[in-house]
Design an enzyme around this catalytic site. Sequence first.
Site, short mmCIF file in Angstrom:
data_model
loop_
_atom_site.label_atom_id
_atom_site.label_comp_id
_atom_site.label_asym_id
_atom_site.label_seq_id
_atom_site.Cartn_x
_atom_site.Cartn_y
_atom_site.Cartn_z
N ASP A 249 0.93 1.42 1.27
CA ASP A 249 0.98 1.34 2.72
C ASP A 249 1.36 2.68 3.33
OD1 ASP A 249 1.78 0.05 5.51
OD2 ASP A 249 0.80 -1.52 4.32
N HIS A 276 5.14 -0.47 9.08
CA HIS A 276 4.10 -1.38 8.61
C HIS A 276 4.33 -1.77 7.16
CE1 HIS A 276 -0.07 -2.57 7.39
NE2 HIS A 276 -0.08 -3.08 8.61
N SER A 446 -2.73 -8.02 7.99
CA SER A 446 -1.74 -7.22 7.26
C SER A 446 -0.63 -8.10 6.70
CB SER A 446 -1.10 -6.18 8.19
OG SER A 446 -1.93 -5.08 8.38
#
Length: 914
Positions: A249, A276, A446
């Site tokens: 990521d 994230h 995600s």
Amino acid sequence: MKNFTFFSINRKSVSFLVMIFAFALASAQNSYTITFQDETIEMPENIDTFQWNQFPESAHLRDGYIGWVQFYETPSQSVQDLFAANGLDLISYIPHHTYLFRFPENTSISFLQNNGVRSIVPVEGRFKLSQDLKNGNIGNWATDGENYVVTLQYYPYVDAQFVIADLATQQISVKQQYAGSNNIDLVIPNDCLETLSNQPYVKWVEVIVAPSVPDSEKGRTIHRANLLDTQTPGGNNFTGLGVGTLCRDDGPVGPHIDFQGRHNGPLNPIANGSSHGDGVSGIIAGAGNLNPNNRGMAAGSDLYVVQYVASFLDTNTVTLINNGDVQVTNSSYSNGCNAGYTSITQTVDTQTNTIPTLLHVFSAGNSNGLNCGYGAGSQWGNITGGHKQGKNVIATANLFEDGVLVSSSSRGPAHDGRIKPDISAHGQGQISTNQNNTYQTFGGTSAAAPGIAGVSAQLYQVYMEENAGALPESALIKAALLNTANDMGNVGPDFKFGWGLVNANRAALLLQDDRYLSSTVAQGLTNTHTINVPANTTQVRFMVYWSDPAATPGADPALVNDLDLVVTDPSSGTHLPWVLDHTPNPVNLDTPATTGPDHLNNMEQVLINNPAAGDYDIDITGFNVPIGPQDYYVVYEIITDNLVLTYPNGGEALLNVGTHIIHWDATNTTGNFLLEYSLDNGSTWNTIGNAASTVTNFEWSVPNDVSGEALVRITSGAFSDTSDDVFSIAGIVGGVSAIQVCETTATISWIALPDAEEYDLYMLGDEYMEIVGTTTDTEITVPIVDGENTDFWYAVVARNTTEGWRTLRTVARLHSSGLLDCDPLGLDDIVLGNIVMSPNPASDQVTISLSDTNFSNFEVTIVNSLGQTLQTVNERALNGTSEATLDVSSYRTGLYFVTIEIDGQSTTKKLVIR
């Protein structure tokens, strides 16, 4: 789609060119037509007149020739083996009996004729270029001034330095070289594509991958992962222990105590706005140490963290998967849209075949509403990134907590009509980890993908415990996931939900019950497996799944080995698998699945409702196996219960304010659902509400009561199910705080909870929050190490053993290093300064001695690291007695705490046992 007939480049032989066109016209639209990218190609039947000297220089590489070879029919396994034994390399398959090949320059034409070859042609440069390059579709990310940035794949018959040196003579520079790979990123002049594509060593050239974009926008119960990790005595404890999970990521993750002791990779020393990866990691592997409500799927897995690199060839990723540290990867990033079968797709499929225990999990993307060129408008064919188009990977759709599809979730099909996404998971509105021991609201595909990655890690552990620690092949794990998923949307698979909503519990039971088998099949052969279906089965599902060889970039379809599944029931009736209509039209794409032969996907499922009891024959045929033999798995799901309550199912601690979502599985039920709860182990029942026949969850406003005998019951017509065991409903302890912290002890207090009999104090251990002390009071003092310089986390649970209830653990609180209200002991300096404990370390006995006898009472207590008292000795100062001797011979090696109390005042020392 364009029609193309070989070929238009310069030849050594004009007669050969005329012959090619003649054969092409004669065989137009025959069964030997192949599709490559957006063009149909007619292969000439030229084997009877073919000579190697007709090949151009651009097809001559080292001591051999590169080209396309087509057989009259897919060669048998014996022919495939014969070619390999003679050094004739069938590099990769292009549908309709055609391969990319490299043959030695002395290869006998008669050998080829005698073994079924129909056509041999060189590969024209245009077919080495991706569709975007041919059509001039170059995004601004792939331009560098007047130059293009491309990825070149070269043949392994030459080394990288030769390629790089030759490229330099053409004013082409290397942007990125990947160790252990034949891919190179290049910066090339915009007028050299034709020259580049005609170099003999060039296998494929495509536009460099589009920029990486994160797919951002209370998964344990909807995924049924709670049934694998119950966190209750006697319950399942499948946390992904022993499994490596990889978050690819935005770089460093944490720090966060939810990854305590299991985090491998860079940490964020301070919040930097890039969270994230933190959210993705928490859903995969968060332990819920800070807040037990926010536990992830695989809370015992080893979490590895690296920066996302679109090529999947970065050193960190390759090293971790090659050395076996990581089994399950997650990438929640997009790179373009409906990218087709690219070199990156080929990479991830190849990695899975090279390392059969490796599973790649991806987000499907949040690009629904974007027209990505599939031909059916903006609601179809918008899966993002070539890696997600892989056959051996998992692409995940995004659902709300109630199972409804999020409108932005990307939809299939894949570029060639295959089923994508593969499966669905809850992603929208998740609460997951953030930097510096905080949480964030997280969503999009995600968040759905790491749910599948974490569940997969749980299933790896299930398999390992059933098979003496051996790792499963990812093909089996993926097959189990797909075959046991809860059907959502249209009946059967579809291009929105894939095969349905993940059901971790059913997948685990399939593995535990050994409801799978594996075998191998070759071209044209059939294997028959017999499986018994018991009486009173409401639904049976048979699935064949295989990890397919990587396809040639640009091939359409991408399927290489095509196996067929046919099921014959005890009455000799035959059943064919689900098939979808992938015609690029919105109506066709949204039509429910029918049954028939499937020649696109590397999985096929036959589903039978209310099957007759008896033996079922499962025929697996190698319909087209050009690169064989092919290994496969058959998995089968036998559902005997029409209705199964999955949450709350027993042992949970529910807060008696707010709401919880009740979940259940329903198979072949038609009536609405009645939901009830009991607070007295089923003696009396209270109505919760009614749910429609089409849903499998309900939002319950939990009553403001206290009970250790709570149950939930669900009923639909003649079918009913109740929680397997009782669960707790209670309040939560308040006012938890550290009121004194000394060098070796800490005192924690809280507000009394009505009717609580005992309280458990938790502190953060090596990996998890652990009980370090129990009391009936509202405060407790426990040993700590170096209170002046060490942080510690703590939380409290209240219990009533008589009534059988316990509360949810409080959110953990942090005491930062430093003493708190720790006054001097008040003992005489001479007494305090002359306490001797020896030997230390000790193994048999330890003696506590005081030189001063000016006291009336002397007590010594030994406590272990969990706060449990092991031994107490009292001595009175009579006749000068000032020693206490303790027997420690039965103690395990480790650290202990010795408290010496003198006339009501105390000090604590550390004792090491060896």
